[in-house]
Design a protein around this motif. Structure first.
Motif, PDB file in Angstrom:
ATOM      1  N   GLY A 190      -0.797   3.527  33.792  1.00  0.00           N
ATOM      2  CA  GLY A 190      -0.323   3.674  32.418  1.00  0.00           C
ATOM      3  C   GLY A 190      -0.559   2.423  31.595  1.00  0.00           C
ATOM      4  O   GLY A 190      -0.746   1.322  32.144  1.00  0.00           O
ATOM      5  N   TYR A 191      -0.526   2.581  30.266  1.00  0.00           N
ATOM      6  CA  TYR A 191      -0.751   1.462  29.348  1.00  0.00           C
ATOM      7  C   TYR A 191       0.280   1.551  28.228  1.00  0.00           C
ATOM      8  O   TYR A 191       0.382   2.580  27.551  1.00  0.00           O
ATOM      9  CB  TYR A 191      -2.167   1.526  28.777  1.00  0.00           C
ATOM     10  N   GLY A 192       1.065   0.497  28.064  1.00  0.00           N
ATOM     11  CA  GLY A 192       2.124   0.540  27.070  1.00  0.00           C
ATOM     12  C   GLY A 192       2.235  -0.754  26.306  1.00  0.00           C
ATOM     13  O   GLY A 192       1.493  -1.724  26.551  1.00  0.00           O
ATOM     14  N   THR A 193       3.170  -0.814  25.358  1.00  0.00           N
ATOM     15  CA  THR A 193       3.363  -2.035  24.568  1.00  0.00           C
ATOM     16  C   THR A 193       3.958  -3.129  25.443  1.00  0.00           C
ATOM     17  O   THR A 193       4.612  -2.880  26.436  1.00  0.00           O
ATOM     18  CB  THR A 193       4.292  -1.768  23.374  1.00  0.00           C
ATOM     19  N   ALA A 194       3.707  -4.374  25.059  1.00  0.00           N
ATOM     20  CA  ALA A 194       4.147  -5.522  25.841  1.00  0.00           C
ATOM     21  C   ALA A 194       5.667  -5.678  25.749  1.00  0.00           C
ATOM     22  O   ALA A 194       6.289  -5.295  24.764  1.00  0.00           O
ATOM     23  CB  ALA A 194       3.470  -6.794  25.351  1.00  0.00           C
TER      24      ALA A 194
ATOM     25  N   PRO B  57       1.015  10.950  24.799  1.00  0.00           N
ATOM     26  CA  PRO B  57       0.621   9.649  24.248  1.00  0.00           C
ATOM     27  C   PRO B  57       1.647   9.074  23.273  1.00  0.00           C
ATOM     28  O   PRO B  57       2.229   9.794  22.466  1.00  0.00           O
ATOM     29  CB  PRO B  57      -0.707   9.960  23.544  1.00  0.00           C
ATOM     30  N   PHE B  58       1.883   7.776  23.418  1.00  0.00           N
ATOM     31  CA  PHE B  58       2.805   6.968  22.620  1.00  0.00           C
ATOM     32  C   PHE B  58       4.272   7.191  22.975  1.00  0.00           C
ATOM     33  O   PHE B  58       5.142   6.588  22.355  1.00  0.00           O
ATOM     34  CB  PHE B  58       2.584   7.179  21.111  1.00  0.00           C
ATOM     35  N   MET B  59       4.529   8.039  23.956  1.00  0.00           N
ATOM     36  CA  MET B  59       5.906   8.251  24.396  1.00  0.00           C
ATOM     37  C   MET B  59       6.206   7.355  25.613  1.00  0.00           C
ATOM     38  O   MET B  59       5.324   7.091  26.411  1.00  0.00           O
ATOM     39  CB  MET B  59       6.145   9.718  24.749  1.00  0.00           C
ATOM     40  N   PRO B  60       7.463   6.915  25.751  1.00  0.00           N
ATOM     41  CA  PRO B  60       8.588   7.129  24.844  1.00  0.00           C
ATOM     42  C   PRO B  60       8.524   6.189  23.633  1.00  0.00           C
ATOM     43  O   PRO B  60       7.900   5.132  23.688  1.00  0.00           O
ATOM     44  CB  PRO B  60       9.795   6.791  25.726  1.00  0.00           C
ATOM     45  N   ILE B  61       9.169   6.597  22.562  1.00  0.00           N
ATOM     46  CA  ILE B  61       9.317   5.755  21.377  1.00  0.00           C
ATOM     47  C   ILE B  61      10.781   5.349  21.268  1.00  0.00           C
ATOM     48  O   ILE B  61      11.674   6.205  21.263  1.00  0.00           O
ATOM     49  CB  ILE B  61       8.892   6.505  20.102  1.00  0.00           C
ATOM     50  N   ILE B  62      11.023   4.039  21.221  1.00  0.00           N
ATOM     51  CA  ILE B  62      12.393   3.521  21.114  1.00  0.00           C
ATOM     52  C   ILE B  62      12.504   2.711  19.819  1.00  0.00           C
ATOM     53  O   ILE B  62      11.671   1.829  19.559  1.00  0.00           O
ATOM     54  CB  ILE B  62      12.748   2.628  22.320  1.00  0.00           C
ATOM     55  N   TYR B  63      13.499   3.023  19.025  1.00  0.00           N
ATOM     56  CA  TYR B  63      13.753   2.294  17.774  1.00  0.00           C
ATOM     57  C   TYR B  63      15.192   1.791  17.774  1.00  0.00           C
ATOM     58  O   TYR B  63      16.135   2.563  17.958  1.00  0.00           O
ATOM     59  CB  TYR B  63      13.522   3.190  16.564  1.00  0.00           C
ATOM     60  N   LYS B  64      15.321   0.488  17.572  1.00  0.00           N
ATOM     61  CA  LYS B  64      16.647  -0.135  17.557  1.00  0.00           C
ATOM     62  C   LYS B  64      17.023  -0.465  16.125  1.00  0.00           C
ATOM     63  O   LYS B  64      16.300  -1.208  15.425  1.00  0.00           O
ATOM     64  CB  LYS B  64      16.635  -1.396  18.412  1.00  0.00           C
ATOM     65  N   THR B  65      18.134   0.078  15.660  1.00  0.00           N
ATOM     66  CA  THR B  65      18.562  -0.107  14.273  1.00  0.00           C
ATOM     67  C   THR B  65      19.217  -1.471  14.084  1.00  0.00           C
ATOM     68  O   THR B  65      19.523  -2.181  15.047  1.00  0.00           O
ATOM     69  CB  THR B  65      19.562   0.995  13.880  1.00  0.00           C
ATOM     70  N   LYS B  66      19.455  -1.827  12.839  1.00  0.00           N
ATOM     71  CA  LYS B  66      20.064  -3.112  12.534  1.00  0.00           C
ATOM     72  C   LYS B  66      21.498  -3.210  13.034  1.00  0.00           C
ATOM     73  O   LYS B  66      22.007  -4.311  13.266  1.00  0.00           O
ATOM     74  CB  LYS B  66      20.009  -3.359  11.024  1.00  0.00           C
ATOM     75  N   ASP B  67      22.173  -2.051  13.168  1.00  0.00           N
ATOM     76  CA  ASP B  67      23.537  -2.089  13.687  1.00  0.00           C
ATOM     77  C   ASP B  67      23.557  -1.924  15.211  1.00  0.00           C
ATOM     78  O   ASP B  67      24.575  -1.581  15.804  1.00  0.00           O
ATOM     79  CB  ASP B  67      24.402  -1.021  13.027  1.00  0.00           C
TER      80      ASP B  67
ATOM     81  N   GLU C 149      16.657  -8.186  21.268  1.00  0.00           N
ATOM     82  CA  GLU C 149      17.375  -8.374  20.005  1.00  0.00           C
ATOM     83  C   GLU C 149      16.860  -9.577  19.219  1.00  0.00           C
ATOM     84  O   GLU C 149      17.079  -9.684  18.009  1.00  0.00           O
ATOM     85  CB  GLU C 149      18.868  -8.532  20.286  1.00  0.00           C
ATOM     86  N   GLN C 150      16.177 -10.514  19.916  1.00  0.00           N
ATOM     87  CA  GLN C 150      15.653 -11.682  19.219  1.00  0.00           C
ATOM     88  C   GLN C 150      14.289 -11.417  18.569  1.00  0.00           C
ATOM     89  O   GLN C 150      13.801 -12.222  17.773  1.00  0.00           O
ATOM     90  CB  GLN C 150      15.515 -12.863  20.183  1.00  0.00           C
ATOM     91  N   ASP C 151      13.654 -10.301  18.909  1.00  0.00           N
ATOM     92  CA  ASP C 151      12.348  -9.974  18.339  1.00  0.00           C
ATOM     93  C   ASP C 151      12.496  -9.389  16.936  1.00  0.00           C
ATOM     94  O   ASP C 151      13.491  -8.737  16.619  1.00  0.00           O
ATOM     95  CB  ASP C 151      11.610  -8.973  19.219  1.00  0.00           C
ATOM     96  N   ASP C 152      11.480  -9.632  16.107  1.00  0.00           N
ATOM     97  CA  ASP C 152      11.491  -9.050  14.766  1.00  0.00           C
ATOM     98  C   ASP C 152      11.133  -7.565  14.802  1.00  0.00           C
ATOM     99  O   ASP C 152      11.533  -6.793  13.933  1.00  0.00           O
ATOM    100  CB  ASP C 152      10.495  -9.797  13.873  1.00  0.00           C
ATOM    101  N   ASP C 153      10.355  -7.167  15.805  1.00  0.00           N
ATOM    102  CA  ASP C 153       9.920  -5.777  15.912  1.00  0.00           C
ATOM    103  C   ASP C 153      11.022  -4.951  16.569  1.00  0.00           C
ATOM    104  O   ASP C 153      11.483  -5.264  17.662  1.00  0.00           O
ATOM    105  CB  ASP C 153       8.640  -5.708  16.751  1.00  0.00           C
TER     106      ASP C 153
END
Length: 449
Positions: free
Chosen positions: A444-448, A148-158, A57-61
């Motif tokens: 596997g290779y994923g985002t940090a 490729p690129f799965m899973p995708i997780i998006y956290k909304t502003k709420d 929650e502290q990250d901008d991304d």
């Protein structure tokens, strides 16, 4: 009976094709278990509430996603240390010269009686050997990967977290069904030992697309913790295949039957499994529960033994096993509901984690094997890109094979994940060396994190 050696070769070589069974963990989850770990993206797939915790929650991304994999490959075999020797023993018995048994016969009828006795004794020995090895004579192989690129997780502003996941998994299981052994006695020059024992193969391929949503549902006070809830719908397209080849059927090649079972003769159907999850998370611990496949979706199976020609040996043998109740004519697959509980404790800086998870009930995978995992693990994930993340674990299947595994994994540059697991039980190979009954590797290779 000359198909017996072909069976052995096919059983052991089936490890070159297959894929990941449902109810097997993937990637670093094989080491960490079903307990969510914010540093390990693969653990987001177990509990539907977990994706909420994957984005800091502290990250901008607000995004987190995989890049390649994980790709997992595994093999499991029965306790068949002496399978090769037993098969050779069968071949020696079948190839015996029954004319030697009539030496000293006083008449034609005496010679026939002696030959029949020798043939019946040979059939009894073959029957005993097949019964002895049939239960453990199997090989199960697997491979799986996430799109490729799965899973995708998006956290909304709420503070709601959406998750999209997609993976392909499959399994091939080859085994032996022990049947009756009989003698075919035409005359003294034509004595044969025959059996309806058969090579039996099952295949399953699962294309799964999952849609999930999780969010904070209750926070009584800042220092007490908070409750996270989640729901996930998994759309499965499952292709099931089966093949049975009688060991004495010279008209069917085992390799061709196995290939057809996985492709031309398979049956595909689609179903949706609904999962619910909840996690109570505090500063230094969490506890959670997952209810997977609460609606228990069903998938169509493949029919065996239908419209058999009189010359189709394997088809007629399959009918015999169906009549006796050893096989189902059409084996549908039900994705059963399973409850999993999880917990972990962490260090103050969240680098060290001791975690455990336990399936409260057993379920069957698409090829009929039971799974009920219990797992414990310890892991370290630092904040430096140059120090590797480390993890080690122990897991056991409380049902079915009851195999246990020791596992270890490492994460390099916070992105590259490698996990390896080996079974604690061993079998003896043809060279007399002990090898694990099962092994698994994932990369596997994923985002940090």
């Amino acid at each position: 009976m000359k198909k017996t050696l072909i069976f052995t070769t096919s059983l052991l070589s089936s490890a070159v094709m297959a894929a990941m069974p449902v109810y097997q963990p993937i990637g670093s989850s094989f080491t960490l278990g079903s307990s969510v770990n914010q540093r390990a993206l693969a653990t987001a797939s177990a509990n539907p509430a977990a994706p909420f915790l994957m984005v800091n929650e502290q990250d901008d991304d607000n995004f987190r996603f995989g890049i390649i994999g994980p790709i997992g490959i595994g093999v499991e075999m029965g306790d068949i240390s002496d399978l090769g020797d037993r098969v050779e023993e069968i071949e020696d018995i079948v190839d015996i010269n029954y004319l030697n048994a009539i030496s000293g016969a006083t008449s034609q009828s005496d010679a026939i009686a002696k030959a029949k006795t020798a043939a019946n004794n040979a059939a009894s020995k073959v029957d005993a050997i097949l019964d002895d090895i049939a239960e453990d004579a199997y090989v199960k192989t697997s491979i799986s990967t996430q799109v490729p690129f799965m899973p995708i997780i998006y956290k909304t502003k709420d503070n709601g977290a959406f998750m999209l996941d997609a993976s392909v998994s499959a399994v091939v299981r080859g085994s032996l069904i022990s049947g009756d052994v009989t003698t075919d006695f035409t005359d003294l020059t034509d004595i044969q030992v025959t059996t309806n024992s058969s090579f039996y193969a099952q295949t399953a391929v699962d294309l799964n697309v999952g849609f999930g949503y999780s969010r904070e549902v209750w926070k009584p006070a800042e220092d007490l913790g908070r409750l996270i809830g989640g729901v996930k719908a998994n759309v499965h397209q499952i292709s099931l295949g089966r093949a049975l080849v009688a060991l004495d059927d010279d008209n069917v090649e085992v390799e061709d039957a196995l290939s057809d079972a996985a492709s031309d003769d398979s049956v595909s159907s689609t179903g949706v499994g609904l999962d619910l999850g909840a996690i109570w998370v505090a500063d230094n611990y969490h506890v959670g529960i997952t209810l997977a496949n609460i609606n228990e979706p069903e998938f169509d199976g493949v029919a065996l033994g239908q419209n058999c020609a009189s010359s189709d040996r394997s088809c007629n043998v399959a009918n015999g096993f169906i009549t006796s109740g050893e096989l189902e004519q059409k084996s549908a697959y039900t994705m059963e509901m399973q409850t999993t509980i999880e917990a972990s404790v962490t260090s103050k800086n969240k680098s060290w984690t001791l975690a455990g998870s336990y399936d409260a009930n057993s379920v069957k995978d698409p090829v009929g094997d039971e799974y009920q995992w219990g797992a414990v693990s310890v892991s370290y994930y630092g904040d430096s890109h140059f120090l590797p993340g480390l993890r080690a674990g122990y897991r056991q299947n409380m049902a079915g094979t009851e195999l246990s595994y020791v596992s270890a994994g490492l994460t390099l540059l916070k992105r590259l994940n490698l996990d390896v697991a080996v079974a604690t039980e061993t079998v003896t190979d043809e060279d007399g060396d002990e090898v694990p009954r099962s092994a698994y590797i994932s990369l596997g290779y994923g985002t940090a994190f």
